[in-house]
Design a protein around this motif. Structure first.
Motif, mmCIF file in Angstrom:
data_model
loop_
_atom_site.group_PDB
_atom_site.id
_atom_site.type_symbol
_atom_site.label_atom_id
_atom_site.label_comp_id
_atom_site.label_asym_id
_atom_site.label_seq_id
_atom_site.Cartn_x
_atom_site.Cartn_y
_atom_site.Cartn_z
ATOM 1 N N GLU A 162 44.999 102.144 6.495
ATOM 2 C CA GLU A 162 44.800 103.088 7.585
ATOM 3 C C GLU A 162 45.525 102.613 8.849
ATOM 4 O OE1 GLU A 162 40.837 104.241 8.486
ATOM 5 O OE2 GLU A 162 40.444 105.118 6.505
ATOM 6 N N THR A 193 40.393 102.016 3.646
ATOM 7 C CA THR A 193 39.316 102.940 3.999
ATOM 8 C C THR A 193 38.668 102.645 5.342
ATOM 9 O OG1 THR A 193 37.700 101.587 2.801
ATOM 10 C CG2 THR A 193 38.751 103.393 1.580
ATOM 11 N N HIS A 201 44.125 108.826 6.348
ATOM 12 C CA HIS A 201 43.325 108.628 5.146
ATOM 13 C C HIS A 201 44.291 108.425 3.986
ATOM 14 C CE1 HIS A 201 39.144 110.543 6.273
ATOM 15 N NE2 HIS A 201 39.398 109.408 6.914
ATOM 16 N N SER A 249 43.884 107.452 1.127
ATOM 17 C CA SER A 249 43.328 107.878 -0.153
ATOM 18 C C SER A 249 43.454 109.374 -0.370
ATOM 19 C CB SER A 249 41.838 107.495 -0.226
ATOM 20 O OG SER A 249 41.085 108.242 0.741
ATOM 21 N N GLY A 250 43.731 110.118 0.720
ATOM 22 C CA GLY A 250 43.819 111.566 0.624
ATOM 23 C C GLY A 250 42.494 112.271 0.780
ATOM 24 N N TYR A 251 41.434 111.545 1.174
ATOM 25 C CA TYR A 251 40.118 112.166 1.339
ATOM 26 C C TYR A 251 40.203 113.258 2.414
ATOM 27 C CZ TYR A 251 35.125 112.667 2.303
ATOM 28 O OH TYR A 251 33.856 113.164 2.477
ATOM 29 N N PRO A 252 39.950 114.540 2.048
ATOM 30 C CA PRO A 252 40.242 115.655 2.959
ATOM 31 C C PRO A 252 39.078 116.023 3.877
ATOM 32 C CG PRO A 252 39.646 116.530 0.821
ATOM 33 C CD PRO A 252 39.552 115.023 0.705
ATOM 34 N N ASN A 253 38.485 115.036 4.507
ATOM 35 C CA ASN A 253 37.373 115.313 5.412
ATOM 36 C C ASN A 253 37.129 114.077 6.278
ATOM 37 O OD1 ASN A 253 35.190 116.594 6.646
ATOM 38 N ND2 ASN A 253 34.492 117.486 4.703
ATOM 39 N N SER A 269 34.914 111.029 7.077
ATOM 40 C CA SER A 269 33.989 110.233 6.279
ATOM 41 C C SER A 269 32.781 109.828 7.120
ATOM 42 C CB SER A 269 34.694 108.977 5.768
ATOM 43 O OG SER A 269 34.974 108.096 6.853
ATOM 44 N N LEU A 290 46.457 113.393 6.331
ATOM 45 C CA LEU A 290 46.487 113.077 4.904
ATOM 46 C C LEU A 290 47.903 112.697 4.478
ATOM 47 C CD1 LEU A 290 44.187 115.989 3.653
ATOM 48 C CD2 LEU A 290 43.546 113.706 4.461
ATOM 49 N N ASP A 331 40.578 121.114 1.795
ATOM 50 C CA ASP A 331 40.398 120.321 0.580
ATOM 51 C C ASP A 331 41.131 120.906 -0.611
ATOM 52 O OD1 ASP A 331 38.805 122.541 0.420
ATOM 53 O OD2 ASP A 331 37.060 121.507 -0.409
#
Length: 462
Positions: free
Chosen positions: A27, A63, A92, A94-98, A100, A128, A166
């Protein structure tokens, strides 16, 4: 309701992406300094990026990220003079679309200290790996509200909606009802409601834009009934404003009114601030000054600009003059890239000559009316077919950018010009035009508006 948006120029978005994704899978963070658009709609315009150096971060993992507060202090110091909003952005990988739970906890600690030091509305954002972004806005009470859309105008037009972020392949296919549904969430501004402008307005209304802003100060005359859609003779007799006529007729297409008619010269605060609420700007004016103002609007308020023009040059021939060519031109201008001025659509000399002509209103009106057919004064030129061809190409260029369907990159189509007499169509790439540094980029409503003293606010705010 008009969506809350965060807009970035393509160059700044690319700079942010390169910093947040250096290739190590960890990150990274930066701070966007954003101007605001005044009015009922909340639009934030990214003006500057303050990157947080990787080596300054206390901890960087795939992360998690920690970084010192001194960079927020620097951002606040830069922002306060122009009352800019801060958006703290991190990646992000990891591509986490929100956002955390860790993001929520971090914001809960950081945002109160920002508000204590600098009382304005600020937010946070996530990028992303494919460049998509989502953002949220904080109130001084600590409540977070999602930013409905993040937009970037580059070779393609990008609209990233919070409620469908997402879904990576969520872009609608061109010419489908899904495209219509997305357009219902966007606002188009059409400047100029005459020959090409009324046709562009008709298209954006029928395509389903959720809100349409029409700007023109002129009234309907009998001599232009042959080329302004939705006008009738009684409109000319009553000298009704063109925008009011078009709005009244087009509002009948739907159950509720969706058109804002601004009967004002584009070079007024009323018109500028109305246009600033849009997502897309269509320039259908017939003056050099109008195009220069549209240029400044696009730059200051990060509006993708589609400009359309037509011309019919003539030549000497036996028995008089003959048509040399029938030309239509469409320019797509990305905020921060080459402008209409850079492309020679207007020049300092042409602006000066036009200003001199305007000192004689009658002569200037005759000059404009005769502008369609060079060398043949014509009060009511029969050009609706040409106007329709050019206006359709203008709106099609927007569709090609927002819902790409070309087999080639849109980068090669910064300008499209067709010559009907020769049966040719030419395209010019963005890379073929020069561009300049733009100090007014994303300035928003900074006074004086558009850097023009004539638009400076008075004590009454007029």
């Amino acid at each position: 309701m008009m969506p809350t948006t965060l807009s970035l120029p393509s160059g700044l978005h690319a700079q942010l992406f390169n910093h947040l994704f250096p290739g190590d899978g960890l990150e990274a963070a930066g701070i966007l300094l954003c101007s605001r658009v005044p009015g009922p709609r909340q639009r934030f315009l990214a003006r500057e990026l303050l990157p947080v150096p990787y080596e300054a971060c206390g901890r960087r993992t795939a992360t998690r990220l920690t970084w010192p507060g001194e960079y927020i202090e620097q951002a606040i110091e830069r922002a306060q003079g122009d009352e800019l909003a801060l958006f703290l952005v991190h990646s992000h990988p990891s591509g986490y679309p929100n956002f955390s739970p860790l993001d929520d906890d971090s914001d809960a600690q950081i945002m109160p200290s920002i508000f204590e030091a600098y009382g304005a509305r600020h937010g946070t954002a996530v990028m992303l790996p494919d460049g998509r972004m989502l953002a949220r806005l904080y109130s001084t009470e600590g409540a977070a509200v999602p930013i409905d859309m993040v937009s970037v105008a580059s070779d393609d037009l990008h609209f990233w909606w919070q409620d469908i972020i997402d879904t990576p392949c969520s872009r609608p296919v061109a010419f489908t009802s899904a495209m219509t549904r997305e357009l219902s969430r966007l606002t188009a501004c059409v400047v100029g409601a005459s020959g090409t402008g009324s046709i562009v307005a008709e298209q954006v209304c029928r395509l389903g834009f959720g809100r349409v802003i029409l700007i023109d100060h002129d009234h309907v005359e009998e001599k232009n009934l042959n080329r302004i859609l939705n006008t009738v003779r009684s409109d000319a007799v009553e000298k009704r404003l063109k925008v009011e006529v078009l709005a009244q007729r087009a509002n009948q297409y739907r159950d509720s009114s969706y058109i804002k008619a601004v009967g004002a010269n584009l070079l007024t605060r009323e018109a500028i601030l109305a246009a600033a609420e849009a997502d897309i700007l269509f320039s259908c004016v017939d003056t050099h000054r109008g195009r220069s103002v549209a240029d400044r609007l696009a730059t200051a308020f990060l509006l993708p600009l589609f400009d359309v023009g037509v011309a019919i040059p003539t030549r000497e021939a036996t028995g008089g003059r003959a048509i040399a060519e029938v030309i239509g031109r469409i320019d797509y201008v990305q905020p921060g890239k080459s402008t209409l001025f850079d492309r020679g659509v207007y020049t300092a000399a042409s602006l000066q000559a036009e200003a001199l002509a305007e000192s004689d209103p009658v002569a200037h009106r005759e000059q404009v009316d005769a502008g369609y057919i060079d060398g043949i004064p014509e009060q009511a030129p029969a050009v609706i077919s040409l106007n329709m061809r050019a206006a359709s190409a203008c709106v099609m260029e927007f569709i090609a950018r927002a819902y790409p369907f070309r087999h080639e990159s849109n980068a090669g189509y910064a300008r499209t010009q067709f010559m009907l007499a020769e049966g040719l169509e030419e395209h010019v790439a963005e890379s073929e035009f020069p561009s300049r540094m733009m100090p007014d980029l994303a300035n928003g409503a900074k006074e004086p508006l558009l850097g023009l003293p004539i638009l400076k606010a008075t004590k009454r705010g007029a």
